[in-house]
Motif scaffolding. Structure first.
Motif, short mmCIF file in Angstrom:
data_model
loop_
_atom_site.label_atom_id
_atom_site.label_comp_id
_atom_site.label_asym_id
_atom_site.label_seq_id
_atom_site.Cartn_x
_atom_site.Cartn_y
_atom_site.Cartn_z
N ASN A 1 0.79 -1.34 0.01
CA ASN A 1 0.00 0.26 -0.04
C ASN A 1 0.82 1.39 0.01
OD1 ASN A 1 -2.28 -1.47 0.07
ND2 ASN A 1 -2.77 -1.09 2.43
N PRO A 2 0.45 2.19 -0.77
CA PRO A 2 1.12 3.34 -0.40
C PRO A 2 1.25 4.21 0.84
CG PRO A 2 -1.13 4.13 -1.42
CD PRO A 2 -0.80 2.50 -1.35
N VAL A 3 2.28 5.06 1.24
CA VAL A 3 2.32 5.57 2.34
C VAL A 3 1.98 7.07 2.18
CG1 VAL A 3 3.96 3.92 3.33
CG2 VAL A 3 5.06 5.78 2.14
N LEU A 4 2.26 7.50 1.14
CA LEU A 4 1.92 8.96 0.76
C LEU A 4 0.74 9.17 -0.27
CD1 LEU A 4 5.33 10.49 0.46
CD2 LEU A 4 4.21 10.17 2.63
N THR A 5 -0.16 10.25 -0.10
CA THR A 5 -1.09 10.50 -1.20
C THR A 5 -0.36 11.37 -2.36
OG1 THR A 5 -1.43 12.79 -0.21
CG2 THR A 5 -2.62 10.93 0.64
N MET B 1 4.95 9.54 8.36
CA MET B 1 5.87 10.34 8.78
C MET B 1 7.18 9.18 8.92
SD MET B 1 4.33 13.02 8.69
CE MET B 1 5.85 14.13 9.04
N GLN B 2 6.81 8.01 9.40
CA GLN B 2 7.84 7.25 9.63
C GLN B 2 8.59 6.74 8.25
OE1 GLN B 2 5.81 3.99 11.65
NE2 GLN B 2 5.60 5.35 13.42
N ALA B 3 7.86 6.67 7.32
CA ALA B 3 8.21 6.29 5.91
C ALA B 3 9.15 7.31 5.29
CB ALA B 3 7.12 5.84 5.21
N LEU B 4 8.81 8.38 5.60
CA LEU B 4 9.55 9.75 5.18
C LEU B 4 10.83 9.63 5.83
CD1 LEU B 4 6.86 12.61 5.17
CD2 LEU B 4 8.04 11.61 3.05
#
Length: 398
Positions: free
Chosen positions: A310-314, A349-352
């Motif tokens: 799944n994506p973590v950002l839009t 935020m964690q993925a970033l």
């Protein structure tokens, strides 16, 4: 010097490109219920796969896939080298490094993913010098969890398995502080490695060892002699391996292999029990001058394998500002639909933080949304100060 590449330069570039093939799965922002019917992840093209493990000492005229520009010491950042605090949201935390070890395992969808396991309970604690009470170093402890052991299978998070076959014997694990490397000497050839999983096993070994403080490269030997070929697939293995070999490698659409670079992205997956975790994916893209910005743009695009990830950002996020100053990534994003009263998903935020520290080598990230850094995430973590790369990634229940 001439700008044209030698054959070795092209080989190393292809090796870097392969760094980026498989992606991970469902995110806690949403996701399916039952066990998905997912086929095995396709292996990279044979020509790229071979070259990814066939690195040379010759440096290409551009950064290799795993090369990061760390202004402080030139070494890739890792959990064990970065101290500080990061928000804990199930997937990442700042547990005491001596009580845990991060190993890379195979998940139910065929991706190699980090798992932080607690070791203090079984060994009775940690002694001075980073050794466990049982006399093992952290590297030895990590390797012991990477070998399939019927007595330990139920101690791993459900759906995860070790990549080294049962019965694998290791003669020694010898670190070299000066070269920031570790040499793993296997007692016998790794004939038990399944073809198709042997590359994943090498990825897991290299990424597990380079997760440890002070280790940037890995040397593999068998009975004292360099491991030159993987037994099953006959892929050549370089004498010194770094994260430049990539992990879960995939290629972006229309990428030109002769002009490619790799960026490692952190997407979200979900265990069979519904717990979220991160999986690193190295994606090969056409070369760009700004690796961090390129990685962020690819993270915004999302995963290619939507059946597992799944994506973590839009996709409507806009990069307002991105720079690296004094070992801190300064990142400001714009989201027209967000207001300070709305918590930002902690997973986002964690993925970033994971993606930006991997791309730049900087140990921490300063984040802002719509110019505001006083926001909190869905786990009530504040971002009014730089956030350090976590020391524990994917601490799932087991």
């Amino acid at each position: 010097m001439k700008s044209s590449w030698t054959r070795k330069s092209r080989t190393r570039l292809l090796a870097a490109m392969l760094l980026l093939l498989p992606v991970v799965s469902a995110c806690s922002l949403g996701g399916g219920g039952g066990e998905p019917d997912v086929a095995d992840i396709d292996a990279p093209p044979a020509s790229v796969e071979q070259s990814m493990l066939e690195q040379t000492d010759e440096q290409p005229s551009h950064p290799s896939i795993a090369t990061v520009d760390n202004a402080q010491d030139g070494h890739a950042v890792k959990a064990g080298d970065a101290a500080g605090q990061a928000g804990q949201a199930g997937q990442v935390s700042q547990e005491a490094a001596g009580d845990t070890v991060t190993v890379y395992l195979l998940d139910r969808n065929g991706y190699v993913a980090p798992m932080t396991l607690r070791t203090a309970a079984e060994s009775g604690g940690k002694e001075k010098g980073g050794d466990n009470a049982a006399g093992q170093t952290l590297a030895e402890t990590a390797l012991s969890w990477m070998i399939d052991n019927p007595e330990r299978r139920d101690q791993l998070p459900p759906g995860f398995s070790a990549l080294l076959p049962a019965g694998t014997k290791i003669n020694s694990v010898v670190p070299d502080a000066e070269s920031r490397s570790v040499t793993i000497d296997f007692a016998e050839p790794l004939t038990g490695l399944e073809t198709g999983k042997d590359r994943k096993a090498i990825e897991a070994l290299v990424w597990t060892m380079t997760e440890l403080p002070g280790t940037d490269s890995v040397k593999l030997t068998v009975a004292g002699k360099p491991l030159q070929l993987l037994p099953g697939s006959s892929i050549p293995v370089d004498a010194k391996l770094t994260r430049g070999i990539g992990i879960n490698v995939e290629a972006a659409k229309d990428v030109q292999t002769s002009r490619a670079m790799g960026v490692t992205l952190y997407f979200s997956a979900r265990s069979a029990e519904g717990e979220g975790y991160f999986v690193p994916v190295t994606r090969l893209i056409n070369r760009q001058p700004d690796r961090a910005r390129a990685a962020l743009q690819e993270l915004i695009k999302g995963p290619q394998d939507l059946a597992s990830l799944n994506p973590v950002l839009t996709t409507d996020l806009i990069v307002d500002q991105l720079s690296t100053v004094e070992n801190t990534v300064d990142l400001s994003l714009k989201d027209a639909g967000w207001s300070p009263q709305s918590p930002v998903p902690a997973e986002m935020m964690q993925a970033l933080v994971l993606t930006m520290t991997e791309a730049t080598g900087a140990p921490q990230v300063k984040l802002a949304m719509n110019g505001d850094d006083t926001f909190v995430d869905s786990d009530s973590n504040s971002y009014d100060h730089p956030v350090t790369r976590p020391t524990a990634i994917n601490s799932l229940k087991r």
